[in-house]
Design a protein around this motif. Structure first.
Motif, PDB file in Angstrom:
ATOM      1  N   THR A  33       0.861  -1.179   0.000  1.00 14.26           N
ATOM      2  CA  THR A  33       0.000   0.000   0.000  1.00 14.26           C
ATOM      3  C   THR A  33       0.903   1.237   0.000  1.00 14.26           C
ATOM      4  OG1 THR A  33      -0.086   0.247   2.412  1.00 14.26           O
ATOM      5  CG2 THR A  33      -1.710  -1.249   1.398  1.00 14.26           C
ATOM      6  N   TRP A  34       0.296   2.396  -0.207  1.00  9.54           N
ATOM      7  CA  TRP A  34       1.079   3.635  -0.221  1.00  9.54           C
ATOM      8  C   TRP A  34       1.882   3.794   1.073  1.00  9.54           C
ATOM      9  CZ3 TRP A  34       3.417   6.661  -3.239  1.00  9.54           C
ATOM     10  CH2 TRP A  34       3.880   7.901  -2.798  1.00  9.54           C
ATOM     11  N   ASP A  35       1.296   3.405   2.191  1.00  4.15           N
ATOM     12  CA  ASP A  35       1.981   3.532   3.480  1.00  4.15           C
ATOM     13  C   ASP A  35       3.220   2.651   3.567  1.00  4.15           C
ATOM     14  OD1 ASP A  35       0.140   5.407   4.388  1.00  4.15           O
ATOM     15  OD2 ASP A  35      -1.123   3.892   5.356  1.00  4.15           O
ATOM     16  N   ASP A  36       3.300   1.613   2.734  1.00  2.00           N
ATOM     17  CA  ASP A  36       4.459   0.720   2.739  1.00  2.00           C
ATOM     18  C   ASP A  36       5.634   1.265   1.924  1.00  2.00           C
ATOM     19  OD1 ASP A  36       3.128  -1.359   4.206  1.00  2.00           O
ATOM     20  OD2 ASP A  36       2.133  -1.963   2.339  1.00  2.00           O
ATOM     21  N   VAL A  37       5.390   2.157   0.984  1.00  2.00           N
ATOM     22  CA  VAL A  37       6.443   2.635   0.083  1.00  2.00           C
ATOM     23  C   VAL A  37       7.390   3.534   0.872  1.00  2.00           C
ATOM     24  CG1 VAL A  37       6.984   3.894  -2.031  1.00  2.00           C
ATOM     25  CG2 VAL A  37       4.881   2.519  -1.904  1.00  2.00           C
TER      26      VAL A  37
END
Length: 163
Positions: A117-121
């Motif tokens: 997810t975006w939070d993982d990038v």
């Protein structure tokens, strides 16, 4: 012709019209003065001169692979995008095999498509990236899906051996 002395660079000797992407290709292994080995890989995701990954997607793939690959094998030094935007150089300690590198790339791209997810990038803020506004997880996922759908070859010139 100018009189500037230039070293020969293996990547510029490769016939880019003959390779068949996506593939993993060992460019070479360098040995240091103490015998340490460093392997240089060509991780080609897009067919040269037929397409290129947009910078925002490539940037997000770069940041995500940098983190995911370090969980898949020891010794990753760096993974950096080619200026032509068709793939990456991957530098690692030791001599990982194309099979090991290919499996790690495939697994990391699968996670990128299915789980990230975006939070993982990592590195998507001004304090952690030199161009933090130029990212696209959507583009990264679409390009990773395309690579996975085509399969990653263990031979740059023959697509019969896929990871």
């Amino acid at each position: 012709m100018s009189d500037v002395e230039l070293a020969e660079v293996e990547s510029f000797s490769l016939d880019h019209t003959k390779v068949l992407a996506p593939y993993v290709r060992l460019i070479g292994v360098e040995h240091g003065p103490k015998g340490d080995a460093i392997s240089n890989y060509d991780i080609r995701l897009v067919q040269p001169n037929e397409g290129e990954i947009p910078t925002a997607g490539l940037h997000t793939i770069e940041h995500t692979l940098a983190a995911l690959l370090r969980t898949r094998f020891d010794g990753l030094i760096d993974i950096s995008p080619f200026g032509c935007r068709t793939g990456f150089h991957m530098i690692a300690w030791g001599e990982p095999t194309p099979e090991q590198v290919g499996a790690a790339i495939k697994s990391a791209l699968e996670d990128l498509v299915e789980r990230v997810t975006w939070d993982d990038v990592p590195g998507t803020e001004a304090v952690s990236c030199g161009n933090y506004r130029d990212h696209s997880l959507h583009s990264a996922k679409e390009w990773a899906k395309q690579v996975l759908d085509q399969g990653i070859s263990l031979d740059a010139f023959d697509r019969s051996r896929l990871v």
